[in-house]
Design an enzyme around this catalytic site. Structure first.
Site, short mmCIF file in Angstrom:
data_model
loop_
_atom_site.label_atom_id
_atom_site.label_comp_id
_atom_site.label_asym_id
_atom_site.label_seq_id
_atom_site.Cartn_x
_atom_site.Cartn_y
_atom_site.Cartn_z
CB CYS A 1 7.41 -4.72 9.12
SG CYS A 1 8.75 -3.81 9.90
CB CYS B 1 6.57 -1.59 16.43
SG CYS B 1 8.21 -1.07 15.87
CD GLU C 1 -2.95 -0.99 2.34
OE1 GLU C 1 -4.14 -1.13 2.08
OE2 GLU C 1 -2.51 -0.80 3.48
CB CYS D 1 3.26 7.64 3.04
SG CYS D 1 3.82 6.61 4.38
#
Ligand code: SAH
Length: 357
Positions: A131, A135, A111, A124
């Site tokens: 990932c 986090c 995206e 962005c």
């Protein structure tokens, strides 16, 4: 969820997987020169191809009207133009923000978001599929790591979004899906292509790379003297708190991260930006604000506070009053403080909300 090591996995830029055609987008001017030469055409043709793809954002190879048909035919035998296919384009109902869903040649989805804020139109970009950093508050982390994007797949997000919007893109942030510094080579190649004066020509100071804190790569970035801006996701006022929400802190300790941030400052003369996602009851008390000032107050830097965008997990955004009182504690600090009210949360385009099945 499958766990991957957080060491860099380099996907070669060629991106030719199992006999797939090689995308032209992503090739440097030098590479295009050798391709064109190999095909028996003079070098200057490469610059024409380069300009067609990076300045005119064409959709098909045969749109290069001043390039000989014979060269275009040869190029089409071995190459495709774009490594990405657009699957969905979703504008926000609330704000001038749009989200784009692309697939890469092997079918995985990524995206990209574009948002308008005053005179700025910021894109962005995603740098990885999923990932590995994990986090605790981020939707992309829940996907696990799938693969690195090639430089072409990163740059193509810009090209394909720019051709579909009348707004000229003025700023680029590497803050979409993924950890840019675990795909360092391709991210720098992509930034160099976005910055190239014969192509897209985006000024280096309008390109920001954001990292969760991969210390050796921050040092490398500083030592290589890249001109791009650096943002570091700090998100906590001390090491133990950071460890609970960002487990990467166990690998790259907070002291080392602060040292690397300073090295970037010393070698570039630019202020690193610390990003601080504000999470209710986790890092938003007045005591936290004071600790944060202690932590970064002596470092030349900027602070970007990001009220949390909810992703349906255990974390919440603090109330407006809580956000205000946290910010008022940061009055008269020796660094510049900005607040990022994320755009497009109705279409899940806000920071940390990007995730695909
Ligand atoms: N991996 C890189 C870039 C992607 S995240 C990094 O960590 O910097 C971009 C920014 O969004 C980071 O500062 C991250 O801390 C923040 N972020 C992640 N999830 C968020 C959420 N749900 N709400 C608000 N910000 C979030």
């Amino acid at each position: 969820m499958q766990k991957y090591s957080i060491h860099e996995k380099f996907t070669p830029m060629k991106n030719a997987r199992n006999g797939e055609k090689v995308p032209v987008v992503g090739q440097s001017l030098e590479k295009l020169e050798s391709i064109v030469k190999e095909m028996g055409f003079p070098r200057f043709r490469a610059k024409q191809v380069f300009q067609w793809i990076y300045q005119h954002h064409i959709e098909k190879i045969d749109e290069m009207s001043n390039v000989p048909k014979a060269l275009l035919a040869k190029l089409s035998e071995t190459h495709i133009l774009h490594p990405l296919s657009l699957k969905l384009h979703t504008p926000s109902e609330l704000e001038p923000t749009e989200k784009f869903l692309f697939t890469v040649q092997s079918g995985e989805k990524i995206e990209t978001v574009i948002m308008k804020d005053g005179k700025r139109n910021t894109i962005c970009l995603s740098t990885q599929i999923g990932c590995a950093v994990d986090c605790d508050f981020c939707a992309t982390a829940k996907m696990g790591f799938q693969k690195n994007l090639s430089a072409g797949e990163i740059v193509d997000q810009f090209i394909q979004v720019q051709r579909r919007t009348t707004l000229p893109i003025t700023n680029i942030v590497f803050m979409g899906m993924g950890e840019p510094f675990l795909n360092y080579k391709n991210v720098i190649l992509a930034a160099d292509l976005l910055n190239h004066s014969e192509g897209i020509g985006m000024g280096a100071r309008r390109i920001t790379i954001s990292t969760a804190g991969i210390v050796p790569k921050i040092k490398q970035f500083a030592e290589e003297k890249h001109k791009y801006k650096l943002a570091i996701s700090l998100n906590a006022p001390n090491e133990s708190r950071r460890e609970t929400i960002m487990p990467i802190t166990k690998t790259h300790r907070l002291n080392d991260l602060m040292e690397a941030a300073n090295l970037y400052y010393e070698s570039s003369g630019r202020f690193p930006t610390f990003e601080y996602v504000l999470l209710a009851g986790i890092n938003d008390s007045l005591k936290d604000a004071n600790q944060l000032i202690q932590l970064i107050g002596r470092q030349p830097c900027k602070l970007n506070v990001i009220p949390y965008n909810e992703i349906g997990g255990k974390y919440e955004r603090p109330s407006e009053d809580e956000i205000k009182s946290f910010l008022s504690q940061l009055k008269n600090v020796p660094f510049q403080v900005t607040v990022r009210w994320s755009r497009g949360t109705d279409i899940k385009a806000g920071c940390g909300q990007l995730a695909v099945d």
